[in-house]
Design a protein around this motif. Structure first.
Motif, PDB file in Angstrom:
ATOM      1  N   TYR A  28       0.784  -1.229   0.000  1.00 18.99           N
ATOM      2  CA  TYR A  28       0.000   0.000   0.000  1.00 18.99           C
ATOM      3  C   TYR A  28       0.820   1.286   0.000  1.00 18.99           C
ATOM      4  O   TYR A  28       0.347   2.303  -0.486  1.00 18.99           O
ATOM      5  N   TYR A  29       2.012   1.256   0.568  1.00 23.01           N
ATOM      6  CA  TYR A  29       2.763   2.492   0.764  1.00 23.01           C
ATOM      7  C   TYR A  29       4.202   2.377   0.263  1.00 23.01           C
ATOM      8  O   TYR A  29       4.810   1.308   0.334  1.00 23.01           O
ATOM      9  N   CYS A  30       4.763   3.500  -0.189  1.00 24.65           N
ATOM     10  CA  CYS A  30       6.148   3.521  -0.655  1.00 24.65           C
ATOM     11  C   CYS A  30       7.108   3.694   0.522  1.00 24.65           C
ATOM     12  O   CYS A  30       6.700   4.046   1.634  1.00 24.65           O
ATOM     13  N   ILE A  31       8.379   3.491   0.257  1.00 22.64           N
ATOM     14  CA  ILE A  31       9.415   3.562   1.286  1.00 22.64           C
ATOM     15  C   ILE A  31       9.554   4.980   1.848  1.00 22.64           C
ATOM     16  O   ILE A  31       9.929   5.152   3.001  1.00 22.64           O
ATOM     17  N   SER A  32       9.214   5.991   1.055  1.00 24.43           N
ATOM     18  CA  SER A  32       9.293   7.373   1.541  1.00 24.43           C
ATOM     19  C   SER A  32       8.231   7.655   2.603  1.00 24.43           C
ATOM     20  O   SER A  32       8.441   8.478   3.485  1.00 24.43           O
ATOM     21  N   CYS A  33       7.108   6.964   2.503  1.00 19.21           N
ATOM     22  CA  CYS A  33       5.986   7.225   3.409  1.00 19.21           C
ATOM     23  C   CYS A  33       5.881   6.232   4.562  1.00 19.21           C
ATOM     24  O   CYS A  33       5.322   6.573   5.614  1.00 19.21           O
ATOM     25  N   TYR A  34       6.402   5.014   4.389  1.00 17.23           N
ATOM     26  CA  TYR A  34       6.100   3.940   5.336  1.00 17.23           C
ATOM     27  C   TYR A  34       7.296   3.016   5.521  1.00 17.23           C
ATOM     28  O   TYR A  34       7.798   2.451   4.548  1.00 17.23           O
ATOM     29  N   GLN A  35       7.767   2.885   6.750  1.00  9.92           N
ATOM     30  CA  GLN A  35       8.882   1.996   7.055  1.00  9.92           C
ATOM     31  C   GLN A  35       8.648   1.324   8.404  1.00  9.92           C
ATOM     32  O   GLN A  35       8.175   1.964   9.350  1.00  9.92           O
TER      33      GLN A  35
END
Length: 87
Positions: A28-35
Motif C-alpha cells: 500500500y505504501y512507498c518507502i518514503s511514506c512507510y517503514q
C-alpha cells in the motif's frame, strides 16, 4: 500490490515499496511514506503531501503537457487514497 502509494500517490513498485513491522514489503505504501510498519512522518497532513507533490511535479523534467495534467489532477487524486480518505 496497488499501482500507487496510498499516501503520496507515487507509482508503487516492488523496488520502492515500504516495509511492514515484520520486514515484509507493503502493498500500500512507498518507502518514503512507510517503514517498519509505521508512517515515516505521522504528523504529515494531506496539505503537506499536496504541497510536496506539486513542488516535485513543477521541478520535474517531464513535458509541459504532462506537468499541467498532473498539477490539475494530483490534488483531487490524493483525497481518494486510503490514508486521506477519512480526513
Amino acid at each position: 500490490m496497488n499501482k500507487f502509494c496510498q499516501s503520496c500517490g507515487r507509482p508503487l513498485t516492488t523496488t520502492n515499496a515500504g516495509t511492514k513491522a515484520n520486514g515484509d514489503s507493503s502493498n500500500y505504501y512507498c518507502i518514503s511514506c512507510y517503514q517498519d510498519g509505521a508512517f515515516t512522518d505521522p504528523t504529515l497532513t494531506i496539505d503537506d503531501i499536496k504541497a510536496k507533490g506539486i513542488k516535485e511535479i513543477k521541478q520535474s523534467k517531464m513535458n509541459i503537457f504532462k506537468k499541467i495534467f498532473l498539477l490539475i489532477c494530483y490534488p483531487s487524486r490524493l483525497q481518494r487514497l486510503d490514508r486521506w480518505r477519512e480526513s
